[in-house]
Enzyme design. Sequence first.
Site, PDB file in Angstrom:
ATOM      1  N   GLU A   1       0.804  -1.227   0.000  1.00 46.16           N
ATOM      2  CA  GLU A   1       0.000   0.000   0.000  1.00 46.16           C
ATOM      3  C   GLU A   1       0.837   1.277   0.000  1.00 46.16           C
ATOM      4  O   GLU A   1       0.859   2.031   0.979  1.00 46.16           O
ATOM      5  CB  GLU A   1      -0.961   0.004   1.188  1.00 46.16           C
ATOM      6  CG  GLU A   1      -1.911  -1.171   1.174  1.00 46.16           C
ATOM      7  CD  GLU A   1      -2.976  -1.092   2.263  1.00 46.16           C
ATOM      8  OE1 GLU A   1      -2.825  -0.304   3.212  1.00 46.16           O
ATOM      9  OE2 GLU A   1      -3.972  -1.822   2.146  1.00 46.16           O
TER      10      GLU A   1
ATOM     11  N   GLU B   1      -5.980  -8.008  -0.086  1.00 47.29           N
ATOM     12  CA  GLU B   1      -6.605  -7.791   1.233  1.00 47.29           C
ATOM     13  C   GLU B   1      -8.060  -7.441   1.036  1.00 47.29           C
ATOM     14  O   GLU B   1      -8.405  -6.656   0.147  1.00 47.29           O
ATOM     15  CB  GLU B   1      -5.952  -6.620   1.998  1.00 47.29           C
ATOM     16  CG  GLU B   1      -4.640  -6.933   2.660  1.00 47.29           C
ATOM     17  CD  GLU B   1      -4.066  -5.735   3.427  1.00 47.29           C
ATOM     18  OE1 GLU B   1      -4.846  -4.856   3.862  1.00 47.29           O
ATOM     19  OE2 GLU B   1      -2.836  -5.691   3.566  1.00 47.29           O
TER      20      GLU B   1
HETATM   21  C1  PNW Z   1      -4.719  -1.641   5.350  1.00 46.53           C
HETATM   22  N1  PNW Z   1      -7.277   4.364   5.011  1.00 46.53           N
HETATM   23  O1  PNW Z   1      -4.550  -0.365   5.854  1.00 46.53           O
HETATM   24  C2  PNW Z   1      -3.447  -2.334   5.790  1.00 46.53           C
HETATM   25  O2  PNW Z   1      -2.790  -3.062   4.790  1.00 46.53           O
HETATM   26  C3  PNW Z   1      -3.561  -3.138   7.019  1.00 46.53           C
HETATM   27  O3  PNW Z   1      -2.336  -3.120   7.690  1.00 46.53           O
HETATM   28  C4  PNW Z   1      -4.698  -2.649   7.871  1.00 46.53           C
HETATM   29  O4  PNW Z   1      -4.776  -3.361   9.088  1.00 46.53           O
HETATM   30  C5  PNW Z   1      -5.969  -2.825   7.060  1.00 46.53           C
HETATM   31  O5  PNW Z   1      -5.908  -2.150   5.828  1.00 46.53           O
HETATM   32  C6  PNW Z   1      -7.215  -2.372   7.782  1.00 46.53           C
HETATM   33  O6  PNW Z   1      -7.180  -0.991   8.021  1.00 46.53           O
HETATM   34  C7  PNW Z   1      -5.297   0.755   5.594  1.00 46.53           C
HETATM   35  O7  PNW Z   1      -7.469   5.110   5.995  1.00 46.53           O
HETATM   36  C8  PNW Z   1      -5.369   1.686   6.610  1.00 46.53           C
HETATM   37  O8  PNW Z   1      -7.617   4.703   3.866  1.00 46.53           O
HETATM   38  C9  PNW Z   1      -6.024   2.873   6.413  1.00 46.53           C
HETATM   39  C10 PNW Z   1      -6.611   3.141   5.188  1.00 46.53           C
HETATM   40  C11 PNW Z   1      -6.542   2.217   4.157  1.00 46.53           C
HETATM   41  C12 PNW Z   1      -5.884   1.016   4.369  1.00 46.53           C
END
Ligand code: PNW
Length: 440
Positions: A170, A354
Amino acid sequence: MMDDFTFSRSDFPENFVFAAATSAYQIEGHAFGGAGRTHWDSFAAIPGKVVRGETGAIACDHYHRWPEDLDLARDAGLDAYRFSTSWARIMPDGVNVNPKGVDFYDRLVDGMLERGLRPMATLYHWELPDALAKKGGWTVREVPERFADFADVVAARLGDRLFSTAPVNEPWCIAWLGYHDGIHAPGLTDLRAAARAMHHVGLAHGLAIGALRARSVRNLGAVCNMEYAIPASDAPADVEAAHRYDGIYNRWFPGAMMHGTYPDDILRGLKPHLPANWQDDMKIISQPVDWFGVNYYTCQRIEATQGEWPALGLAPARGPLTAMGWEICPEGLDWLLRRTVTDYTGDLPLWITENGMAGDDGPGKADNGRIDYLDRHLAVARRLIGDGIPLAGYVFWSLLDNYEWALGYDKRFGLVHVDFATQKRTPRASYRRLARALSH
Ligand code: PNW
């Protein structure tokens, strides 16, 4: 809300891969095994940045309990396990190797193979060694250069046994949440720093792909997160703002990685802040990959705002929300994956690397919300395959409840519930139903 899945394995192509994901800092227990301080430890120490100032110091104690956790992945009937290698564990100061750190992943990968789980590695899931953060983190070129050295260490030690490898998880989150929105480490709200990070994280991906290829590591890919951008209203300003959101979030990195170009509309905003001679790096960033992964959770309602580019904000979410406050929109996954194939990846194998939701259901509770969420996204996956989209696998986020970054341990994404006081693992109903769906 349903209490069982509507699919079984036989509804998917025979070689379709089902997996579950975790990440190093979120589960391992960073206090163990000689890992070095990360920029997340420093970020959590700033009052107000992370719920209760929590860190990944203990997390799920996976560092000691990994055999039990891999057993859980195997017993769910999964084909693969997506994990990440902590840079700060393997190279505590970002430069010198901690032998205990590499040994840990060596055992872990063997543990996967012994259980018939294909190891899907991600090199960087956000735990930047603090020593490198102090030098400027992703705003400076030295960090992608050191990252290539890290990739070489992992390649040399584990490369022969990995099923697939992606350098970076990401890139948008790393660069934009960390350096523009300030809600992830290091917590900056600075467009110039963000632009530089948006370039250097891509460069890290490209340099690492080169390092992995040089060691003949197989099946290399990219993992980008995407969110479906919906204009908050029909007003042209909101429609344009949603397009900018889509550009920063969903088109910047795929454009760079797949075509070696940044999207014009976003370049207009970021170009003044990019490092000098950034064009010279585009060939490195766009090294060929063997597959492309999309992490997908939600859509966002976008509205135009006054002020600094990109002049947009998030409007209130609508409809049923997960515990993260995220809208449930499986149709966004459909739209984004079709657009990804058409505009960027073509025949390349595509992965959902994911997908999952946070919900509060404790052990013994119904867990219908999570089952419903996953089932609806898997229905999209099936439809896409039926329409000829080259979808190769689907990865659940997450195997375990874990450290949910700025939200600490409050938000629970696991197929398996973790009691953080006792470290007891209890499979949720979604886990048990999944095991049954995958068995026939
Ligand atoms: C992903 N947003 O994170 C990550 O790959 C994981 O580590 C995380 O636990 C999972 O999604 C759930 O949140 C994100 O705010 C965190 O846009 C924040 C965002 C998107 C993805």
